[in-house]
Motif scaffolding. Structure first.
Motif, PDB file in Angstrom:
ATOM      1  N   LEU A 166     -13.616  33.211 -18.077  1.00 24.67           N
ATOM      2  CA  LEU A 166     -13.544  34.665 -18.185  1.00 24.67           C
ATOM      3  C   LEU A 166     -14.709  35.212 -19.007  1.00 24.67           C
ATOM      4  N   GLU A 167     -15.052  34.512 -20.075  1.00 29.66           N
ATOM      5  CA  GLU A 167     -16.133  34.981 -20.945  1.00 29.66           C
ATOM      6  C   GLU A 167     -17.485  34.859 -20.246  1.00 29.66           C
ATOM      7  N   VAL A 168     -17.773  33.703 -19.656  1.00 30.60           N
ATOM      8  CA  VAL A 168     -19.086  33.482 -19.036  1.00 30.60           C
ATOM      9  C   VAL A 168     -19.283  34.399 -17.830  1.00 30.60           C
ATOM     10  N   TYR A 169     -18.308  34.451 -16.940  1.00 24.47           N
ATOM     11  CA  TYR A 169     -18.454  35.289 -15.753  1.00 24.47           C
ATOM     12  C   TYR A 169     -18.442  36.772 -16.121  1.00 24.47           C
ATOM     13  N   GLY A 170     -17.633  37.140 -17.087  1.00 22.09           N
ATOM     14  CA  GLY A 170     -17.626  38.537 -17.520  1.00 22.09           C
ATOM     15  C   GLY A 170     -18.986  38.968 -18.040  1.00 22.09           C
ATOM     16  N   HIS A 171     -19.618  38.109 -18.836  1.00 24.41           N
ATOM     17  CA  HIS A 171     -20.952  38.407 -19.356  1.00 24.41           C
ATOM     18  C   HIS A 171     -21.952  38.575 -18.210  1.00 24.41           C
ATOM     19  N   LEU A 172     -21.917  37.672 -17.245  1.00 24.79           N
ATOM     20  CA  LEU A 172     -22.874  37.726 -16.140  1.00 24.79           C
ATOM     21  C   LEU A 172     -22.658  38.958 -15.261  1.00 24.79           C
ATOM     22  N   LEU A 173     -21.414  39.302 -15.021  1.00 21.77           N
ATOM     23  CA  LEU A 173     -21.132  40.465 -14.179  1.00 21.77           C
ATOM     24  C   LEU A 173     -21.549  41.763 -14.878  1.00 21.77           C
ATOM     25  N   ARG A 174     -21.344  41.836 -16.168  1.00 24.32           N
ATOM     26  CA  ARG A 174     -21.798  43.031 -16.889  1.00 24.32           C
ATOM     27  C   ARG A 174     -23.318  43.161 -16.833  1.00 24.32           C
ATOM     28  N   GLN A 175     -23.990  42.040 -16.749  1.00 21.02           N
ATOM     29  CA  GLN A 175     -25.440  42.010 -16.776  1.00 21.02           C
ATOM     30  C   GLN A 175     -26.057  42.271 -15.403  1.00 21.02           C
ATOM     31  N   ALA A 176     -25.344  41.938 -14.334  1.00 13.04           N
ATOM     32  CA  ALA A 176     -25.890  42.058 -12.976  1.00 13.04           C
ATOM     33  C   ALA A 176     -26.218  43.519 -12.664  1.00 13.04           C
ATOM     34  N   THR A 177     -27.369  43.738 -12.037  1.00 17.49           N
ATOM     35  CA  THR A 177     -27.771  45.105 -11.709  1.00 17.49           C
ATOM     36  C   THR A 177     -27.114  45.601 -10.431  1.00 17.49           C
ATOM     37  N   GLU A 178     -26.759  44.675  -9.528  1.00 17.36           N
ATOM     38  CA  GLU A 178     -26.108  45.031  -8.269  1.00 17.36           C
ATOM     39  C   GLU A 178     -24.881  44.142  -8.076  1.00 17.36           C
ATOM     40  N   PRO A 179     -23.904  44.588  -7.278  1.00 14.55           N
ATOM     41  CA  PRO A 179     -22.724  43.759  -7.033  1.00 14.55           C
ATOM     42  C   PRO A 179     -23.086  42.395  -6.451  1.00 14.55           C
ATOM     43  N   VAL A 180     -22.393  41.373  -6.910  1.00  7.17           N
ATOM     44  CA  VAL A 180     -22.677  39.997  -6.514  1.00  7.17           C
ATOM     45  C   VAL A 180     -21.526  39.441  -5.687  1.00  7.17           C
ATOM     46  N   VAL A 181     -21.763  38.273  -5.121  1.00  5.26           N
ATOM     47  CA  VAL A 181     -20.714  37.505  -4.457  1.00  5.26           C
ATOM     48  C   VAL A 181     -20.341  36.348  -5.377  1.00  5.26           C
ATOM     49  N   LEU A 182     -19.047  36.179  -5.638  1.00  8.00           N
ATOM     50  CA  LEU A 182     -18.557  35.041  -6.413  1.00  8.00           C
ATOM     51  C   LEU A 182     -18.171  33.918  -5.465  1.00  8.00           C
ATOM     52  N   HIS A 183     -18.621  32.710  -5.779  1.00 11.48           N
ATOM     53  CA  HIS A 183     -18.390  31.574  -4.895  1.00 11.48           C
ATOM     54  C   HIS A 183     -17.492  30.554  -5.577  1.00 11.48           C
ATOM     55  N   TRP A 184     -16.349  30.275  -4.963  1.00 11.68           N
ATOM     56  CA  TRP A 184     -15.447  29.231  -5.424  1.00 11.68           C
ATOM     57  C   TRP A 184     -15.576  28.059  -4.462  1.00 11.68           C
ATOM     58  N   LEU A 185     -16.271  27.013  -4.897  1.00  8.61           N
ATOM     59  CA  LEU A 185     -16.495  25.823  -4.089  1.00  8.61           C
ATOM     60  C   LEU A 185     -15.531  24.745  -4.536  1.00  8.61           C
ATOM     61  N   GLY A 186     -14.755  24.231  -3.592  1.00 10.28           N
ATOM     62  CA  GLY A 186     -13.749  23.237  -3.923  1.00 10.28           C
ATOM     63  C   GLY A 186     -14.333  21.853  -4.169  1.00 10.28           C
ATOM     64  N   PRO A 187     -13.550  20.960  -4.807  1.00  6.40           N
ATOM     65  CA  PRO A 187     -14.042  19.617  -5.140  1.00  6.40           C
ATOM     66  C   PRO A 187     -14.298  18.739  -3.926  1.00  6.40           C
ATOM     67  N   MET A 188     -13.787  19.115  -2.749  1.00  5.80           N
ATOM     68  CA  MET A 188     -14.104  18.326  -1.558  1.00  5.80           C
ATOM     69  C   MET A 188     -15.591  18.452  -1.211  1.00  5.80           C
ATOM     70  N   PHE A 189     -16.213  19.555  -1.625  1.00  4.24           N
ATOM     71  CA  PHE A 189     -17.652  19.738  -1.444  1.00  4.24           C
ATOM     72  C   PHE A 189     -18.446  19.154  -2.601  1.00  4.24           C
ATOM     73  N   ASP A 190     -17.870  19.173  -3.794  1.00  6.46           N
ATOM     74  CA  ASP A 190     -18.547  18.657  -4.987  1.00  6.46           C
ATOM     75  C   ASP A 190     -17.479  18.189  -5.968  1.00  6.46           C
ATOM     76  N   PRO A 191     -17.263  16.880  -6.078  1.00  6.21           N
ATOM     77  CA  PRO A 191     -16.206  16.367  -6.957  1.00  6.21           C
ATOM     78  C   PRO A 191     -16.344  16.800  -8.405  1.00  6.21           C
ATOM     79  N   ALA A 192     -17.564  17.125  -8.839  1.00 10.16           N
ATOM     80  CA  ALA A 192     -17.770  17.551 -10.227  1.00 10.16           C
ATOM     81  C   ALA A 192     -17.133  18.903 -10.524  1.00 10.16           C
ATOM     82  N   LEU A 193     -16.675  19.606  -9.489  1.00 11.25           N
ATOM     83  CA  LEU A 193     -16.076  20.927  -9.678  1.00 11.25           C
ATOM     84  C   LEU A 193     -14.548  20.873  -9.741  1.00 11.25           C
ATOM     85  N   GLU A 194     -13.989  19.688  -9.865  1.00 11.37           N
ATOM     86  CA  GLU A 194     -12.546  19.560 -10.018  1.00 11.37           C
ATOM     87  C   GLU A 194     -12.091  20.342 -11.257  1.00 11.37           C
ATOM     88  N   GLY A 195     -11.018  21.119 -11.110  1.00 12.76           N
ATOM     89  CA  GLY A 195     -10.470  21.885 -12.221  1.00 12.76           C
ATOM     90  C   GLY A 195     -11.214  23.173 -12.520  1.00 12.76           C
TER      91      GLY A 195
END
Length: 383
Positions: A166-195
């Motif tokens: 919440l803290e990291v993404y909140g900071h980045l979104l406040r900083q972005a000049t234009e609306p962004v796309v948030l990407h949730w990539l599951g661990p089946m694509f990258d095991p390091a993203l588990e959890g």
């Protein structure tokens, strides 16, 4: 004429290639859905590069493939997982790719969005993760492209719970000049993203994901969900604030998710739309007329190919994507960044060829057949 293809039992079977490609149109804008193809990079086959060395990219062929996608009315999602981000393409290569593709998009009037991650650091504190995101976000915004905030291996390792996301993404979104796309990539694509989002419980992770969006709806253009669970994506889609779009990243269930239901639909940001580009655009043009049945008739038969390319280990789907680009004539060779052309078996390639040919994906079926035979000969299969 037939070609002998290896099967999954150690034998050979006869296959008769399709004589003509599928006829598709080009150029006219898509109106009912926003559709991005996550595009692959073309390696430089003449570079003296090892799997551990920086990526050697054929920039002319890479940009030509993006012009191909734009010519069919698709947007390009650049420097994403499909481009071997974090699997051969490092941040220096991704930064160059973003600069070149954004400039090319501007010159031809193509739509482009680019991945923002933290892969210039292997690991680090939350402060270092945030700084890495900021560096990449600044580059993407300076290029004139839309930003896609990708899931971060470093953040997954550094975060102790949902509050850190919440803290990291909140900071980045406040900083972005234009609306962004948030990407949730599951661990089946990258095991390091588990959890990711602070929990391996997907219900709890979903709540945190939606909390980030609800706190900054004006800074979120949309979300890309790559969990390969249609029901979960639909649930998330229905819980989004008004004006926030869902871009499906589900390479198993995309026809039904894009078609939608009485409560809404998904737009698309898909790796499978790299090989399916012209056919996918044709299907969406049919959907633009309100013809859902015609859309499904065109796109439903492609799911078998997509599920084949994205079979476990899912992260190696990129090998099949580049293989089909070679067969289709979009590049002169089947060489990949990091030597990843070795990541799938000959029977896997044979089935991918058969399914793609059956769909009419190859502009020159004879060329595709000749190249398939060349590959088979390298493996000792003589016709």
């Amino acid at each position: 004429m037939t070609i002998r293809l290896p099967d999954f039992k150690g034998g050979l079977r006869a296959y008769e290639p399709r004589p003509e490609p599928l006829a598709v149109t080009t150029g006219s804008p898509l109106t009912s859905r926003t559709v991005f193809s996550a595009a692959h990079v073309v390696a430089d086959p003449y570079a003296d590069a090892s799997p551990d060395s920086p990526a050697a990219v054929d920039w002319d062929a890479t940009l030509a493939f993006r012009r191909h996608l734009w010519s069919h009315g698709l947007g390009v999602a650049e420097a994403m997982d499909t481009a071997q981000r974090g699997m051969g393409l490092d941040w220096a290569g991704a930064a160059e790719l973003i600069r070149r593709s954004a400039a090319e998009a501007k010159s031809v009037g193509g739509r482009i969005a680019c991945g923002v991650g933290t892969d210039q650091i292997g690991a680090g504190s939350l402060v270092e993760v945030r700084a890495a995101y900021e560096e990449q976000l600044a580059l993407v915004e300076e290029s004139g492209a839309q930003a896609i905030l990708m899931a971060s291996r470093a953040l997954a390792a550094a975060a102790s719970g949902p509050e850190d996301y919440l803290e990291v993404y909140g900071h980045l979104l406040r900083q972005a000049t234009e609306p962004v796309v948030l990407h949730w990539l599951g661990p089946m694509f990258d095991p390091a993203l588990e959890g990711y989002w602070g929990s391996s419980d997907l219900d709890a992770a979903t709540d945190t994901f939606l909390e980030v969006i609800a706190a900054h709806p004006d800074k979120v253009d949309g979300i890309k969900v790559s969990l390969l669970e249609a029901g979960r994506e639909i649930d998330i889609r229905r819980r989004l604030p008004d004006g926030v779009r869902c871009y499906t990243g589900d390479d198993f269930n995309y026809p039904e998710l894009i078609a939608g239901d009485e409560k809404g639909f998904s737009h698309a940001l898909l790796g499978i739309f790299d090989p399916l580009g012209p056919l996918a655009a044709e299907a969406v043009r049919v959907l633009d007329t309100g013809n859902v049945v015609g859309f499904r008739e065109l796109l439903d038969p492609t799911v078998e190919l997509s599920r084949h390319l994205f079979q476990t280990p899912t992260r190696f789907y990129k090998t099949g994507v580049v293989f089909l680009a070679w067969l289709a004539g979009h590049q002169s060779h089947f060489t990949m960044v990091g030597g990843l052309q070795s990541a799938r078996s000959l029977p896997h390639f044979a089935r991918a060829y058969e399914l793609a040919d059956g769909l009419g994906l190859f502009p020159d079926p004879k060329l595709a057949e000749e190249r398939m035979k060349n590959l088979l000969s390298l493996y000792g299969v003589n016709q």
